[in-house]
Write an enzyme that holds these catalytic residues in place. Structure first.
Site, short mmCIF file in Angstrom:
data_model
loop_
_atom_site.label_atom_id
_atom_site.label_comp_id
_atom_site.label_asym_id
_atom_site.label_seq_id
_atom_site.Cartn_x
_atom_site.Cartn_y
_atom_site.Cartn_z
N HIS A 137 -8.06 36.02 -81.87
CA HIS A 137 -6.93 36.73 -81.19
C HIS A 137 -6.43 35.74 -80.15
CE1 HIS A 137 -4.58 40.18 -79.32
NE2 HIS A 137 -5.08 39.39 -78.35
N ARG A 142 1.57 51.44 -70.13
CA ARG A 142 1.26 50.34 -69.10
C ARG A 142 2.54 49.50 -69.17
NH1 ARG A 142 -3.34 47.50 -71.87
NH2 ARG A 142 -3.14 45.99 -70.21
N SER A 187 -8.30 46.67 -74.60
CA SER A 187 -7.18 47.08 -75.39
C SER A 187 -7.49 46.08 -76.63
CB SER A 187 -5.95 46.80 -74.63
OG SER A 187 -4.88 46.37 -75.52
#
Ligand code: URA
Length: 425
Positions: free
Chosen positions: A83, A169, A184
């Site tokens: 990621h 957010r 998250s």
């Protein structure tokens, strides 16, 4: 009896949230029993007052439990994912997934669409004619077993609390909280069920984290969460003060990724792809030389199979912009500044990115850099190309680039692609 107001007051007053408070507030928000304005107030209190590692681990667990874990069957190879916290020209997933698969691991990359100046992996791949992002669990599993790599849309049942909270957010100025970003990202990756995870944590003008210190703090928080959940997690700290490679924009980045998969491409893209592949293969326990595999072009057939398995035609021509304009050097000298945020904003204004979730992106829009930091240029030499289907977007793109790409007399400042130490489990 727990109430949303009590949880908000506790964090406002710098108290540690209890496990029960965290479990309750995340579940109640997902169900709709805690209102958006209450969760917005809590997110702001978390942004201002933080959470300790125990709170962050529990918050992450509650977000995972808001949905289902992806139950991937055994595909006969170790599963390993990566990621990136996001950056300008960051197309690394595109060459990386087929490369790691060509070396023997399986890569389940569940990705999102881009919002703001950083592009989304799915937007990039959707510029390939016929390519389809939405896959069923059976299709994901079959492709992992057959091809070894899948890049597709995340499923709606994966960490739904995060989906809802991230959207909130985004419009309440609460994205830039290390505990909220870490939980998250990690809730989605843990729910995905990968065996190993490599994080590319970026810092610089084009990244969420502007300084290397913030990036290190975020990386450490994510490695801690991974460890607490039994997921072997490595974090590599990398620079995002200049764009990655020479192409920024969906189809432009696909074309550059194909160059890399064929054994060419810009050195910074090749280097980062190889570094991340080495870390992924180390987690998977596979002894291979990804630099050699990439240079030989052996990952390219895996790319073709991965694209074709999702309905795409890897040999079809990519979309081309109807309008291309050059920006030229006003004077001779050296490229002393090539700012990632400026180039990212320009590409976004040209149509490569979206301002709201529901907007479409232009497949062919973006910026192609013709020079890089430290290159010597002549007066009048083209520095970059602006690609768009909407020429009235060009003045906005040029305004974003004003002061962002600069020719100077002296030597250019230098920042290495890898910054700081890699954090390993
Ligand atoms: N990416 C995510 O998935 N979540 C964040 O909070 C920030 C970036």
């Amino acid at each position: 009896m727990i109430s949303a107001v009590d949880v908000i007051r506790a964090k406002r007053d710098r108290e540690r949230l209890t496990d029960e408070q965290i479990d309750w507030v995340v579940a109640a928000y997902t169900r709709g029993d805690v209102a958006d304005e209450q969760m917005a107030a809590l997110a702001m209190a978390i942004l201002l007052n933080g959470m300790d590692p125990g709170e962050v681990a529990r918050w992450t667990a509650a977000m995972i439990d808001s949905g289902e874990r992806l139950a991937l069957p055994d595909v006969g190879r170790p599963l390993v994912d990566k990621h990136s916290t996001g950056g300008v020209g960051d197309k690394i997933t595109l060459p990386l997934a087929p490369l790691v698969a060509a070396c023997g691991a399986a890569v389940p990359q569940l990705s999102g669409r881009g919002l703001g100046h950083t592009g989304g992996t799915l937007d990039k791949l959707e510029s390939i004619p016929g390519w389809r992002a939405e896959l069923s669990l059976d299709e994901i599993a079959a492709q992992l077993a057959d091809v070894g790599a899948v890049i597709c849309a995340t499923t709606p049942t994966l960490a739904p609390a995060d989906r809802k909270l991230y959207a909130l957010r985004d419009v309440t100025g609460t994205v830039e909280s290390i505990p909220l970003i870490a939980s998250s990202i990690m809730s989605k990756k843990i729910a995905e069920g990968t065996d190993g995870l490599v994080l590319d944590v970026k810092s610089g003008s084009g990244a969420f984290m502007k300084t290397a210190e913030q990036a290190r703090e975020l990386a450490a928080a994510m490695v801690d969460i991974g460890t607490a959940h039994g997921l072997r997690t490595t974090a590599v700290l990398t620079d995002m003060s200049v764009p990655l490679g020479r192409a920024v924009g969906n189809a432009l980045e696909v074309a550059e990724s194909v160059e890399v998969l064929r054994g060419g491409g810009p050195p910074d893209v090749v280097t980062l792809t190889v570094v991340l592949a080495e870390e992924m293969l180390a987690l998977a326990g596979i002894d291979a030389d990804p630099a050699k595999v990439l240079a030989s072009g052996a990952a390219y057939p895996v790319w073709e199979a991965m694209i074709a398995a999702q309905g795409g035609d890897p040999s079809a021509p990519l979309p081309v912009a109807t309008h291309v304009e050059e920006l030229r050097a006003e004077r001779a000298g050296m490229i002393g500044r090539c700012d990632a945020l400026a180039v990212g904003l320009a590409a976004w204004r040209l149509g490569a990115g979206r301002a709201r979730k529901e907007h479409a992106v232009q497949a062919a829009a973006g910026v192609r850099l013709l020079v890089g930091l430290g290159d010597t240029v002549e007066a009048g030499q083209p520095l970059l190309e602006l690609h768009t289907d909407t020429p009235d977007a060009v003045p906005g793109a040029l305004a974003a680039l004003d002061g962002g790409v600069v020719v100077v007399d002296g030597p250019a400042p230098w920042r290495p692609a890898l910054i700081g130490d890699t954090l390993r489990p």
